[in-house]
Write a protein that holds these residues in place. Sequence first.
Motif, PDB file in Angstrom:
ATOM      1  N   VAL A 112       0.838  -1.193   0.000  1.00  0.00           N
ATOM      2  CA  VAL A 112       0.000   0.000   0.000  1.00  0.00           C
ATOM      3  C   VAL A 112       0.874   1.244   0.000  1.00  0.00           C
ATOM      4  O   VAL A 112       2.093   1.168  -0.136  1.00  0.00           O
ATOM      5  CB  VAL A 112      -0.963   0.020   1.209  1.00  0.00           C
ATOM      6  CG1 VAL A 112      -1.854  -1.209   1.206  1.00  0.00           C
ATOM      7  CG2 VAL A 112      -0.192   0.101   2.505  1.00  0.00           C
ATOM      8  N   ASP A 160       1.747   5.155   4.743  1.00  0.00           N
ATOM      9  CA  ASP A 160       1.083   4.434   5.825  1.00  0.00           C
ATOM     10  C   ASP A 160       1.965   3.275   6.272  1.00  0.00           C
ATOM     11  O   ASP A 160       1.941   2.203   5.705  1.00  0.00           O
ATOM     12  CB  ASP A 160      -0.280   3.918   5.366  1.00  0.00           C
ATOM     13  CG  ASP A 160      -1.104   3.373   6.522  1.00  0.00           C
ATOM     14  OD1 ASP A 160      -0.551   3.263   7.634  1.00  0.00           O
ATOM     15  OD2 ASP A 160      -2.280   3.088   6.324  1.00  0.00           O
ATOM     16  N   THR A 191       0.923  -0.786   7.725  1.00  0.00           N
ATOM     17  CA  THR A 191       0.639  -2.023   7.004  1.00  0.00           C
ATOM     18  C   THR A 191       1.783  -3.023   7.121  1.00  0.00           C
ATOM     19  O   THR A 191       2.195  -3.644   6.146  1.00  0.00           O
ATOM     20  CB  THR A 191       0.338  -1.736   5.525  1.00  0.00           C
ATOM     21  OG1 THR A 191       1.406  -0.951   4.981  1.00  0.00           O
ATOM     22  CG2 THR A 191      -0.960  -0.988   5.373  1.00  0.00           C
ATOM     23  N   TYR A 234      -6.722 -11.776   8.719  1.00  0.00           N
ATOM     24  CA  TYR A 234      -7.623 -11.383   7.634  1.00  0.00           C
ATOM     25  C   TYR A 234      -8.896 -12.215   7.626  1.00  0.00           C
ATOM     26  O   TYR A 234      -8.969 -13.290   8.226  1.00  0.00           O
ATOM     27  CB  TYR A 234      -6.917 -11.470   6.281  1.00  0.00           C
ATOM     28  CG  TYR A 234      -6.542 -12.860   5.824  1.00  0.00           C
ATOM     29  CD1 TYR A 234      -7.425 -13.633   5.068  1.00  0.00           C
ATOM     30  CD2 TYR A 234      -5.289 -13.393   6.120  1.00  0.00           C
ATOM     31  CE1 TYR A 234      -7.069 -14.896   4.627  1.00  0.00           C
ATOM     32  CE2 TYR A 234      -4.931 -14.658   5.687  1.00  0.00           C
ATOM     33  CZ  TYR A 234      -5.826 -15.405   4.943  1.00  0.00           C
ATOM     34  OH  TYR A 234      -5.484 -16.667   4.517  1.00  0.00           O
ATOM     35  N   SER A 269      -4.001  -0.797  11.627  1.00  0.00           N
ATOM     36  CA  SER A 269      -4.902  -0.318  10.584  1.00  0.00           C
ATOM     37  C   SER A 269      -5.715  -1.476  10.028  1.00  0.00           C
ATOM     38  O   SER A 269      -5.307  -2.640  10.097  1.00  0.00           O
ATOM     39  CB  SER A 269      -4.117   0.360   9.449  1.00  0.00           C
ATOM     40  OG  SER A 269      -3.168  -0.533   8.896  1.00  0.00           O
ATOM     41  N   TYR A 286      -7.842  -2.690   6.540  1.00  0.00           N
ATOM     42  CA  TYR A 286      -7.945  -2.418   5.109  1.00  0.00           C
ATOM     43  C   TYR A 286      -8.875  -3.408   4.413  1.00  0.00           C
ATOM     44  O   TYR A 286      -9.064  -4.536   4.884  1.00  0.00           O
ATOM     45  CB  TYR A 286      -6.567  -2.546   4.446  1.00  0.00           C
ATOM     46  CG  TYR A 286      -5.742  -1.283   4.433  1.00  0.00           C
ATOM     47  CD1 TYR A 286      -5.664  -0.483   3.294  1.00  0.00           C
ATOM     48  CD2 TYR A 286      -5.029  -0.897   5.560  1.00  0.00           C
ATOM     49  CE1 TYR A 286      -4.886   0.664   3.280  1.00  0.00           C
ATOM     50  CE2 TYR A 286      -4.255   0.249   5.552  1.00  0.00           C
ATOM     51  CZ  TYR A 286      -4.185   1.025   4.406  1.00  0.00           C
ATOM     52  OH  TYR A 286      -3.421   2.164   4.397  1.00  0.00           O
ATOM     53  N   TRP A 287      -9.404  -2.973   3.285  1.00  0.00           N
ATOM     54  CA  TRP A 287     -10.051  -3.883   2.332  1.00  0.00           C
ATOM     55  C   TRP A 287      -9.132  -4.041   1.140  1.00  0.00           C
ATOM     56  O   TRP A 287      -8.545  -3.059   0.657  1.00  0.00           O
ATOM     57  CB  TRP A 287     -11.394  -3.326   1.861  1.00  0.00           C
ATOM     58  CG  TRP A 287     -11.933  -4.087   0.662  1.00  0.00           C
ATOM     59  CD1 TRP A 287     -12.623  -5.253   0.674  1.00  0.00           C
ATOM     60  CD2 TRP A 287     -11.787  -3.726  -0.715  1.00  0.00           C
ATOM     61  NE1 TRP A 287     -12.926  -5.660  -0.598  1.00  0.00           N
ATOM     62  CE2 TRP A 287     -12.416  -4.729  -1.480  1.00  0.00           C
ATOM     63  CE3 TRP A 287     -11.172  -2.655  -1.385  1.00  0.00           C
ATOM     64  CZ2 TRP A 287     -12.463  -4.695  -2.875  1.00  0.00           C
ATOM     65  CZ3 TRP A 287     -11.210  -2.617  -2.769  1.00  0.00           C
ATOM     66  CH2 TRP A 287     -11.852  -3.630  -3.503  1.00  0.00           C
ATOM     67  N   PHE A 288      -8.984  -5.292   0.657  1.00  0.00           N
ATOM     68  CA  PHE A 288      -8.222  -5.600  -0.553  1.00  0.00           C
ATOM     69  C   PHE A 288      -9.069  -6.476  -1.471  1.00  0.00           C
ATOM     70  O   PHE A 288      -9.876  -7.286  -1.002  1.00  0.00           O
ATOM     71  CB  PHE A 288      -6.951  -6.391  -0.215  1.00  0.00           C
ATOM     72  CG  PHE A 288      -5.786  -5.551   0.226  1.00  0.00           C
ATOM     73  CD1 PHE A 288      -4.750  -5.261  -0.649  1.00  0.00           C
ATOM     74  CD2 PHE A 288      -5.723  -5.067   1.523  1.00  0.00           C
ATOM     75  CE1 PHE A 288      -3.667  -4.500  -0.239  1.00  0.00           C
ATOM     76  CE2 PHE A 288      -4.647  -4.307   1.943  1.00  0.00           C
ATOM     77  CZ  PHE A 288      -3.606  -4.018   1.056  1.00  0.00           C
ATOM     78  N   HIS A 320      -7.192  -1.577  -3.090  1.00  0.00           N
ATOM     79  CA  HIS A 320      -7.400  -1.543  -1.647  1.00  0.00           C
ATOM     80  C   HIS A 320      -7.842  -0.155  -1.216  1.00  0.00           C
ATOM     81  O   HIS A 320      -7.715   0.815  -1.955  1.00  0.00           O
ATOM     82  CB  HIS A 320      -6.104  -1.905  -0.914  1.00  0.00           C
ATOM     83  CG  HIS A 320      -4.993  -0.940  -1.196  1.00  0.00           C
ATOM     84  ND1 HIS A 320      -4.079  -1.138  -2.206  1.00  0.00           N
ATOM     85  CD2 HIS A 320      -4.664   0.243  -0.621  1.00  0.00           C
ATOM     86  CE1 HIS A 320      -3.231  -0.125  -2.234  1.00  0.00           C
ATOM     87  NE2 HIS A 320      -3.568   0.735  -1.278  1.00  0.00           N
ATOM     88  N   TYR A 321      -8.373  -0.084   0.006  1.00  0.00           N
ATOM     89  CA  TYR A 321      -8.592   1.193   0.673  1.00  0.00           C
ATOM     90  C   TYR A 321      -8.589   0.960   2.180  1.00  0.00           C
ATOM     91  O   TYR A 321      -8.821  -0.153   2.659  1.00  0.00           O
ATOM     92  CB  TYR A 321      -9.883   1.886   0.220  1.00  0.00           C
ATOM     93  CG  TYR A 321     -11.172   1.117   0.431  1.00  0.00           C
ATOM     94  CD1 TYR A 321     -11.779   1.021   1.686  1.00  0.00           C
ATOM     95  CD2 TYR A 321     -11.808   0.498  -0.649  1.00  0.00           C
ATOM     96  CE1 TYR A 321     -12.970   0.331   1.866  1.00  0.00           C
ATOM     97  CE2 TYR A 321     -12.995  -0.195  -0.483  1.00  0.00           C
ATOM     98  CZ  TYR A 321     -13.568  -0.275   0.768  1.00  0.00           C
ATOM     99  OH  TYR A 321     -14.742  -0.962   0.945  1.00  0.00           O
ATOM    100  N   LYS A 322      -8.306   2.015   2.896  1.00  0.00           N
ATOM    101  CA  LYS A 322      -8.236   1.935   4.350  1.00  0.00           C
ATOM    102  C   LYS A 322      -9.625   2.086   4.948  1.00  0.00           C
ATOM    103  O   LYS A 322     -10.387   2.972   4.550  1.00  0.00           O
ATOM    104  CB  LYS A 322      -7.308   3.031   4.897  1.00  0.00           C
ATOM    105  CG  LYS A 322      -7.029   2.916   6.398  1.00  0.00           C
ATOM    106  CD  LYS A 322      -5.992   3.949   6.821  1.00  0.00           C
ATOM    107  CE  LYS A 322      -5.637   3.802   8.290  1.00  0.00           C
ATOM    108  NZ  LYS A 322      -4.595   4.781   8.696  1.00  0.00           N
TER     109      LYS A 322
END
Length: 256
Positions: free
Chosen positions: A80, A84, A87, A93, A112, A114-116, A123-125
Amino acid sequence: MPGRLFLVFILFSCSSCSSQENIGLIKNWHSYPVPVNQDSLIKYNWAVTGWAVSLSDNEIHVGSEKDRMTSKDLPFKADVNKEDKITVGEVSYLKVDDGLIIGFNRGEWGGSLYWFTADGKKHYKISNDQVIQFTQKDGRNYAIQGLNHMGFSQGSIITIDKKNGRWTSNTYFKLPDAPEVFTTDNAGDFYIVTSSRILKINKSGKAVTLIADGFWSQGLYPNSVVVKDGILYAGMRGGVLKYEIKNNKQTWLLNH
């Protein structure tokens, strides 16, 4: 003489196999009083092996915590934004319909969520939650998150839901101290082992403290928990806690 040596080898091999089988099933472990004196707790704190419990084929199995951690490896490299730095660290997960929800936990250095996508390319946080473990119950996604460090201990159960096409996290239950592991029973109730206690939270959100001052708070670090037939098993450094819920009875299980 060669024949005798061969027989000795066979007997030794069979003994080794039996020993490994005994380690693998909790029913073959031996019961002792829970450790309470400082010398015993220090000994288990320095134990080489942390034991992890799991339920398979209606049996409680025990294996090393190291093997359990290896099974949590991601199917791809979570790359990522370099800004950040959260990660990294311990990873857990959860598979969801459109990819993976991934928690990164660096202890006192933060965390943190996240979606992946399943291939790891997008991805986004979601949040700064320090996720320790995920689970799914009644069609919803849950996780425990928090931190226990230098006398500071806090945490919560969170829900992870998709709203308007994007995953979000929300507090479901505020815990009295940092969680270590959690599970559900057949009735759908949560059982949470925290840094110093065991809680039961039913479907209506009512919490009951089952154990208020657990011996494991002295550095035994619970890593897994299973509830079966009214008995809670928690794997930790040096041994396994067996807790009979109705009788409020604690036993320390060892493989010797």
